[in-house]
Scaffold this active site. Sequence first.
Site, PDB file in Angstrom:
ATOM      1  N   ASN A  18       8.497 -10.908   3.763  1.00  0.00           N
ATOM      2  CA  ASN A  18       9.783 -10.099   3.503  1.00  0.00           C
ATOM      3  C   ASN A  18      10.464 -10.012   5.077  1.00  0.00           C
ATOM      4  OD1 ASN A  18       9.069  -8.901   1.043  1.00  0.00           O
ATOM      5  ND2 ASN A  18       7.315  -7.857   2.148  1.00  0.00           N
TER       6      ASN A  18
ATOM      7  N   GLY B 160      -1.080   0.271  -0.952  1.00  0.00           N
ATOM      8  CA  GLY B 160      -2.000   1.186  -0.661  1.00  0.00           C
ATOM      9  C   GLY B 160      -3.339   0.769  -0.614  1.00  0.00           C
TER      10      GLY B 160
ATOM     11  N   ASP C  73      10.153  -2.601  -6.374  1.00  0.00           N
ATOM     12  CA  ASP C  73       9.504  -1.729  -5.293  1.00  0.00           C
ATOM     13  C   ASP C  73       9.535  -0.302  -5.977  1.00  0.00           C
ATOM     14  OD1 ASP C  73      11.833  -3.346  -2.930  1.00  0.00           O
ATOM     15  OD2 ASP C  73       9.763  -3.460  -3.165  1.00  0.00           O
TER      16      ASP C  73
ATOM     17  N   ASP D  68       5.920  -7.355   6.623  1.00  0.00           N
ATOM     18  CA  ASP D  68       7.215  -6.710   6.598  1.00  0.00           C
ATOM     19  C   ASP D  68       7.469  -6.814   8.171  1.00  0.00           C
ATOM     20  OD1 ASP D  68       5.668  -4.317   4.548  1.00  0.00           O
ATOM     21  OD2 ASP D  68       7.000  -5.727   4.222  1.00  0.00           O
TER      22      ASP D  68
END
Length: 577
Positions: free
Chosen positions: A497, A361, A276, A432
Amino acid sequence: MEAPPPLSLRLASSSSLRASPVSVRLGVGHAVKRYSRLRPLRRRFCCRAASTVTLLDYGAGNVRSLRNAIHHLGFDIKDVKTPEDILSADCLLFPGVGAFAQAMEVLNQNRMTEALCTYIEKDRPFLGICLGLQLLFESSQENGPIKGLGLVPGVVERFDSSGGIRVPHIGWNAVNICKESAILDEIEGRHVYFVHSYRALPSEANKEWISSTCNYGENFISSIRRGNVHAVQFHPEKSGDVGLSILRRFLNSYGSSRSGNGNASKLAKRVIACLDVRTNDKGDLVVTKGDQYDVREHTKENEVRNLGKPVDLAGQYYKMGLTSFLNITGFRDFPLGDLPMLQVLRKASENVFVPLTVGGGIRDFTDGNGRHYSSLEVASEYFRSGADKVSIGSDAVYAAEEYLKTGVKTGKSSLEQISRVYGNQAVVVSIDPRRIYVRNPDDVQFMVIMTSTPGPNGEEYAWYQCTVNGGREGRPIGAYEFAKAVEELGAGEILLNCIDCDGQGKGFDIDLIKLISDCVTIPVIASSGAGAVEHFSEVFEKTNASAALAAGIFHRKEVPIPSVKEHLFREGVEVRL
Ligand code: 1PR
């Protein structure tokens, strides 16, 4: 930033990026005649003498890894610019990543098809990789039928997932050598890296070409050879040392051989290290690690947790396994303006010969000067900088919400655009989710499960709410509904995740991973919460996850990757050692 060139040979840049959807309607039968004209084996050519390799790079996907591997092996590269460059090549490499139709369109548009066929018919040293193998066949069903070069009998078709295999075929698998191939001498029993949804099958008509097969639900062609003409379905430039040895043997035109002594027998479960990455308060790009996505130290200074330099850690992990880079603040930055991240990727990929996934992004973007960039342009720059797959987070959530509302595939979402041009095997969707406890399954319209970790007030049920912008904003969509929607929109893999488990070291969220890996046919990567080697065998035992990812325990060197693999091997789980 100058618009990246469209999918074409790196000749001249042009304005519009979007590759027009192509399909060349197929007349049957004429292609087959070609290969019969192939001259019989005469003599073996050698690339070594040349020390310059000619590369046919038609601009799709990650050719940078192959360039890095060729340089790593001490060869220079000459890029094909004209058909004559093919005909005058001493040794030609044809790496194909992306979609069959686009590749054939670019070859036809640039009058390369005839030259390529002539070069191969003359039995000149040739190595095709992945699509570079498929294009040699008569045609492909991918967005087709689309006519191929017609040098090898057979039609390329999509894997049949009705038997339960996950498509794309992504990961380390074993090949069965079925004829002397010279360049494959060392890979018996070793794993090599595959990433594809389409394959060619052995037949009476093409059996003389086949040098190896691989089993994935069925035996498909994993390599061909005839004289000095070789092609492989897997990616030697991404298969670690085994892959480098194959390239070295081809470029050194065989040289000395020693047999493989591995344990490979089928598709291996993957162990992935995740970096990350974001800038810290001083503006340096660091590898950080969230505690349920909170990446700041719980100190007075409240700094961004700094676990090391991205390129260093990627280099350390290369020898041991697969790596993912997630630009976790990409949602607020403009990726093509984030040069440090792109430089990290380019630098890391120079010495990393296993697959690299990059995310953060990826979306359509208009910069401060009003210049609009499509997500395809953003992804293309990641691929050109060394990424093998790109990972889309927030933008995929919005696309799925829109799709579930309208039921219409507009083809405009980043997911659809990128998977159409680069193939769905190159597109990962990162989810997420946050666990939301409910007293009653009817409390919400999303998929609710009986949870094995009761809620704070003893709740027995929970659903998983998707979030965007790094877990900062919850969205009105469940992970279950989201996963099914992105599979339909073209995702080739899911990085699953779990915000609740992130950085906790108490194990993966088995409930969540089971829910998602049972409802899609694409591979699912389990992520978040790994704290011990047993957590990896547990997730592979209790769910259909194809891979398991960790970050904190690897960055803090609490659990070395090799110990995870040895544990899995001892537990009878096929892994690439
Ligand atoms: O939304 O397309 O810009 O992509 C942003 C990407 O960055 C997404 O893939 C998102 O998952 C990721 N991301 C955003 N914020 C964070 C954060 O941590 N604050 N990290 C973040 C996601 C999670 C895992 C982590 C595992 C394993 N990282 O990848 O590495 O939880 O950790 P552990 O083994 O230590 O438990 P977009």
